[in-house]
Enzyme design. Structure first.
Site, PDB file in Angstrom:
ATOM      1  N   SER A   1     -20.049 -19.030 -33.819  1.00 43.27           N
ATOM      2  CA  SER A   1     -20.472 -20.434 -33.854  1.00 43.27           C
ATOM      3  C   SER A   1     -21.953 -20.559 -34.189  1.00 43.27           C
ATOM      4  O   SER A   1     -22.382 -21.563 -34.742  1.00 43.27           O
ATOM      5  CB  SER A   1     -20.247 -21.097 -32.491  1.00 43.27           C
ATOM      6  OG  SER A   1     -18.899 -21.391 -32.305  1.00 43.27           O
TER       7      SER A   1
ATOM      8  N   HIS B   1     -22.877 -27.317 -27.452  1.00 45.75           N
ATOM      9  CA  HIS B   1     -22.486 -26.544 -28.636  1.00 45.75           C
ATOM     10  C   HIS B   1     -22.838 -27.271 -29.929  1.00 45.75           C
ATOM     11  O   HIS B   1     -23.432 -26.689 -30.847  1.00 45.75           O
ATOM     12  CB  HIS B   1     -20.978 -26.280 -28.538  1.00 45.75           C
ATOM     13  CG  HIS B   1     -20.424 -25.285 -29.501  1.00 45.75           C
ATOM     14  ND1 HIS B   1     -20.006 -25.635 -30.760  1.00 45.75           N
ATOM     15  CD2 HIS B   1     -20.202 -23.955 -29.383  1.00 45.75           C
ATOM     16  CE1 HIS B   1     -19.540 -24.548 -31.368  1.00 45.75           C
ATOM     17  NE2 HIS B   1     -19.648 -23.522 -30.559  1.00 45.75           N
TER      18      HIS B   1
ATOM     19  N   ASP C   1     -18.010 -30.891 -34.470  1.00 44.99           N
ATOM     20  CA  ASP C   1     -18.324 -30.122 -33.274  1.00 44.99           C
ATOM     21  C   ASP C   1     -18.216 -31.014 -32.038  1.00 44.99           C
ATOM     22  O   ASP C   1     -17.450 -31.979 -32.061  1.00 44.99           O
ATOM     23  CB  ASP C   1     -19.739 -29.521 -33.446  1.00 44.99           C
ATOM     24  CG  ASP C   1     -19.902 -28.192 -32.733  1.00 44.99           C
ATOM     25  OD1 ASP C   1     -19.699 -28.175 -31.504  1.00 44.99           O
ATOM     26  OD2 ASP C   1     -20.231 -27.182 -33.377  1.00 44.99           O
TER      27      ASP C   1
END
Ligand SMILES: *[C@@H]1O[C@H](CO)[C@@H](O)[C@H](O)[C@H]1NC(C)=O
Ligand SMILES: *[C@@H]1O[C@H](CO)[C@@H](O)[C@H](O)[C@H]1NC(C)=O
Ligand SMILES: *[C@@H]1O[C@H](CO)[C@@H](O)[C@H](O)[C@H]1NC(C)=O
Ligand SMILES: *[C@@H]1O[C@H](CO)[C@@H](O)[C@H](O)[C@H]1NC(C)=O
Ligand SMILES: *[C@@H]1O[C@H](CO)[C@@H](O)[C@H](O)[C@H]1NC(C)=O
Ligand SMILES: *[C@@H]1O[C@H](CO)[C@@H](O)[C@H](O)[C@H]1NC(C)=O
Ligand SMILES: *[C@@H]1O[C@H](CO)[C@@H](O)[C@H](O)[C@H]1NC(C)=O
Ligand SMILES: *[C@@H]1O[C@H](CO)[C@@H](O)[C@H](O)[C@H]1NC(C)=O
Ligand SMILES: *[C@@H]1O[C@H](CO)[C@@H](O)[C@H](O)[C@H]1NC(C)=O
Ligand SMILES: *[C@@H]1O[C@H](CO)[C@@H](O)[C@H](O)[C@H]1NC(C)=O
Ligand SMILES: *[C@@H]1O[C@H](CO)[C@@H](O)[C@H](O)[C@H]1NC(C)=O
Length: 769
Positions: A559, A221, A152
């Site tokens: 996600s 994220h 990620d």
């Protein structure tokens, strides 16, 4: 979100091209040359690694004319488990190399996109902060010592979600390490950090500097997804006091590791295949048990996709790989990460909303959502639409959108501004209203945005309402015979919202365009308004003018649903250490449910009955997944048989598997892959027979088959009763499907094996067209 950054990067690229590429030059691009596996054992010497690199130089050198040229062209040699390299090549060179007998595939280094906490209570792992004994959390000891990695945007290691509190020494099987560049630090919870940037820098045409030399998360994220999968308990987590509760991941006592392969976007892509493959190779080496991968590209051929290749090697080493299905919904045939060795996750809602109501003086009340500050209680404000508060030089439509430079502070001051959604970001509209001196804002959906409302952290008290309510609000605000007045109620979390779950509109859908005979996505999990840890390196909205940061943030996407399933896979790892990744996936899939909290069929975003192309087997039910009764297991050879069936020849499979004794079966068929769902995309002849094997992982017992036939198809299961005399026993059955007529659409049914205690469910998806 990072569009300003993208523009800078693109401008740099153009300048770079003008100065460095003569007009006649052949355009070089980065490619991945995939060679299969390495045969070296777990203890690899540095000499062996050097030999691998040399063999890559040798192979490429034979095409480029010298080792020297090969060394300059290659920027990654994958030397641990994945065999191959990434290099900058001309198209003709790449074409020539692809014909070499040792080469499986050569493909362009493509870019990929990145696709609380109440969600665990929603799934009944806890109730009112207490963990019942029936919870998988009790049975699986909160995922103790399972190692979960993610690929990620890196990690914000300071987050309390990665606190080592109460954890013992790092498991000694861990071979990973902590890259501390940029002040990243590790502990007994966050046990590994690495970054991979070479593919990105080549594709973006950038030189490296310190901001690309660290696993630090500048985006948020990666921190959000890793903490959702494996974050520790953090009390009093909230976004500005809204949603206040104890944050936790799916496997709170697991260890976590971050593999940073995603960077600021270039051309809409954040993560490149070359870096993704390098991350997989190291994660396998380091010894992760579960990999959570919340990113993807367009569906691609298995040997031309970094995630498909990397995850195959990971699964071969016993790792469970969980990936997001993508955010390209609700259009059909958009699902990505479709390889049958991956667990692919769609996204759906929770039964929670962050509500802030519009209360009008007329008595009307509209439900909105918000994560902003509250207005002073009990006070009414006058309401004004953007168009009514416009500056003389601004157009009414631009002012209605509350665009920059359109609002007159004399008309806006102290009022609640009514702004139309569209053309500028939602948070930007709030900023314009705040700068014009407004006391609050109501963000109104247009027709296109319909019911899609979001709890945003605005710069002023604000709420967001749907299209239908917006119409009513506009006519009230337009009325001239009285002064429109109203207020906004303080944002507060409301629970028990019905229906829930329903499918998120953005969630990518089947059918699977690469192999229609495998149903994807596999399952759905919470992916709307998920609160988890965030980075302090990034402002709340990600916009340049926003300097507010927060330790926890609310985000939506597949996600976010992917790490929920990774967390549950981590629990199953702890509880059943001997299970294969296919057994773990089967347990999660066959115990999923397709009904919502009204016990009615789960709906899609238009509130119409959803189907297996939306949610696969259904919504995960972690407590049941711990004790599925039976599993559809798979071995490496089953996946190789599948690859033979989809048309890869013996030569390619031998290179890929590194097992010279493996032979493609004479009659390999996709429908016979022992997958926990059954898809026949092609029921055009008189009938199709599907074979499956069930393994007993529960207790001795007799299971009977119960079929819900897809409309227009007759289904026969033989035998229809399976008697298991011992644990570990495997029994097979055949299912014969016959079309009754030709229908133009797919039809959906189901098969359930039950001993009265366990329900082992598989969706059946058939097309007779
Ligand atoms: C790392 O931390 C040290 C000490 O706190 C500080 O002086 C330094 O500026 C930090 N470096 C970065 C790159 O943040
Ligand atoms: C590194 O390079 C990028 C792109 O050129 C630039 O945006 C960034 O500010 C640089 N960072 C540092 C620390 O120099
Ligand atoms: C969150 O809740 C806890 C316990 O109920 C309380 O002590 C804390 O002040 C709350 N935090 C916020 C920001 O509201
Ligand atoms: C961006 O995408 C376009 C279209 O796909 C392509 O032509 C262009 O080369 C890409 N630019 C970069 C910097 O990758
Ligand atoms: C209107 O004029 C103001 C200055 O009086 C300026 O700041 C604003 O940008 C102008 N707006 C438009 C839409 O031209
Ligand atoms: C938004 O911008 C687009 C492109 O500039 C334009 O075509 C569209 O009409 C605008 N929409 C509104 C509501 O102004
Ligand atoms: C989902 O999209 C449909 C249009 O395709 C729209 O009518 C509906 O309001 C959307 N649902 C939500 C929850 O946004
Ligand atoms: C409100 O009035 C504006 C003009 O002032 C008009 O464009 C708009 O359509 C009206 N909206 C409603 C819902 O009546
Ligand atoms: C929901 O399902 C109906 C019926 O299949 C379909 O027409 C509609 O487009 C779907 N809506 C969304 C947002 O997927
Ligand atoms: C196997 O497939 C590859 C790639 O399609 C092809 O180049 C090769 O000639 C094939 N080999 C045989 C024995 O058919
Ligand atoms: C459909 O079935 C026909 C005949 O059995 C076969 O030739 C064809 O390849 C099949 N197509 C797919 C997509 O499976």
């Amino acid at each position: 979100m990072l569009s300003a950054m993208t523009k800078t990067l693109l401008a740099l690229l153009i300048i770079f091209s003008l100065f460095h590429v003569p007009a006649f030059a052949v355009k070089k691009k980065s490619y991945i040359v995939y060679l299969g596996s390495h045969s070296h054992g777990p203890e690899v010497s540095s000499l062996a690694l050097k030999r691998v690199a040399e063999s890559h130089h040798e192979l490429l050198g034979s095409f480029l004319g010298s080792h020297e040229k090969a060394r300059n062209a290659i920027f990654y040699s994958y030397d641990r488990h994945i065999n191959g390299f990434a290099a900058v090549l001309e198209e003709e060179e790449a074409e020539a190399i692809s014909k070499h007998p040792n080469v499986i595939s050569v493909f362009l280094d493509k870019g990929k996109k990145l696709h609380t906490t109440h969600s665990w209570e929603f799934m009944q792992l806890e109730k009112d902060g207490v963990i019942p004994s029936s919870s998988l959390w009790s049975k699986a000891r909160l995922g103790e010592d399972t190692i979960i990695g993610n690929i990620d945007t890196g990690v914000w290691s300071e987050s309390q979600s990665f606190s080592p509190h109460g954890l013992g020494p790092v498991p000694c099987r861990w071979k990973g390490s902590c890259n501390t560049a940029g002040n990243v630090s590790c502990n007994r919870k966050l046990i590994g950090t690495r970054y991979f940037n070479k593919g990105y820098l080549v594709s973006a045409g950038l030189n490296s500097n310190s901001s690309f030399e660290s696993a630090r998360d500048h985006n948020g994220h990666g921190t959000h997804t890793l903490s959702t999968a494996g974050g520790h308990f953090v009390r009093g987590a909230s976004v500005f006091g809204v949603g206040n509760g104890t944050a936790k991941g799916g496997s709170p006592l697991s260890r976590v590791a971050s593999y940073k392969a995603c960077w600021p976007p270039v051309n809409g892509s954040e993560c490149f295949d070359a870096d993704i493959l390098a991350a997989f190779d190291m994660a396998i080496h380091d010894g992760v048990d579960v990999l959570s991968v919340s990113l993807g590209g367009d569906p691609a051929d298995y040997f031309a996709d970094g995630i498909a290749i990397g995850s195959f090697h990971a699964v071969k080493h016993g790792i469970t790989v969980v990936c997001s299905a993508g955010n390209s919904g609700p259009a059909p045939a958009t699902v990505s990460n479709v390889a049958p060795w991956i667990l692919t996750v769609a996204a759906s809602t929770l039964d929670r909303e962050f509500q802030s109501f519009v209360q009008l003086a007329s008595g009307e009340r509209f439900k909105g959502e918000s994560m902003s500050k509250a207005l002073p209680a009990g006070k009414m404000f006058s309401l004004t639409a953007g168009a009514q508060a416009k500056l003389a030089n601004a157009s009414a439509i631009d002012a209605m959108l509350c665009k920059e430079g359109t609002l007159d502070p004399h008309k806006a001051k102290g009022k609640i501004m009514v702004c139309l959604r569209g053309n500028s970001s939602r948070v930007e509209k709030g900023r314009q209203a705040a700068q014009a001196g407004a006391a609050g804002m109501i963000l109104c959906n247009d027709k296109a945005s319909g019911n899609d409302i979001t709890a945003d952290p605005h710069f002023l008290p604000a709420t967001h309402i749907n299209f239908f309510d917006s119409q009513a609000l506009f006519s009230y605000v337009n009325s001239t015979y009285l002064e429109p007045m109203g207020t906004l109620t303080a944002p507060a979390a409301a629970f028990g919202i019905k229906p829930a779950p329903y499918m998120a509109n953005f969630s990518s859908q089947g059918p699977n365009t690469v192999t229609p005979g495998i149903l994807k996505p596999d399952v759905t999990a919470p992916g709307v308004d998920i609160i988890a840890a965030y980075t302090r390196e990034q402002s709340l909205s990600g916009l340049e003018f926003d300097h507010r940061t927060t330790a926890f943030y609310i985000e939506s996407g597949t996600s976010m649903s992917c790490p929920h399933v990774a967390g549950v896979a981590g629990l199953l790892r702890t509880m059943h250490p001997s299970w294969s990744s296919a057994a773990i996936r089967s347990a999660i899939m066959t115990t999923a449910r397709t009904r919502d909290n009204r016990v009615s069929p789960m709906l899609n975003g238009s509130y119409v009955k959803a189907n297996s192309f939306n949610y696969g087997s259904g919504h995960i039910r972690p407590n049941r997944a711990g004790d599925p009764g039976l599993v559809y297991d798979l071995t490496l050879n089953d996946y190789l048989d599948f690859l033979c069936a989809v048309g890869y020849n013996q030569t390619m499979i031998t290179l890929f598997s590194e097992s010279p004794s493996y032979k493609c079966p004479k009659e390999a068929s996709v429908v016979d892959l022992n997958y926990p769902s059954i898809t026949v995309p092609n029921l055009t002849g008189s009938s199709v027979t599907v074979t499956r094997k069930l393994k007993n992982v529960g207790s001795v017992g007799t299971y009977a088959a119960n079929v819900r036939e897809p409309h227009g198809v007759s289904v026969n299961v033989e035998p229809s009763v399976l008697k298991f005399d011992r644990v570990g026993q495997v029994k097979s059955f055949k299912m014969t499907l016959k079309p009754k007529w030709v229908a133009k659409d797919y039809a959906f049914g189901g098969l359930t094996w039950s001993d009265g205690k366990h329900y082992v469910r598989s969706p059946i998806v058939v097309s007779t067209a």
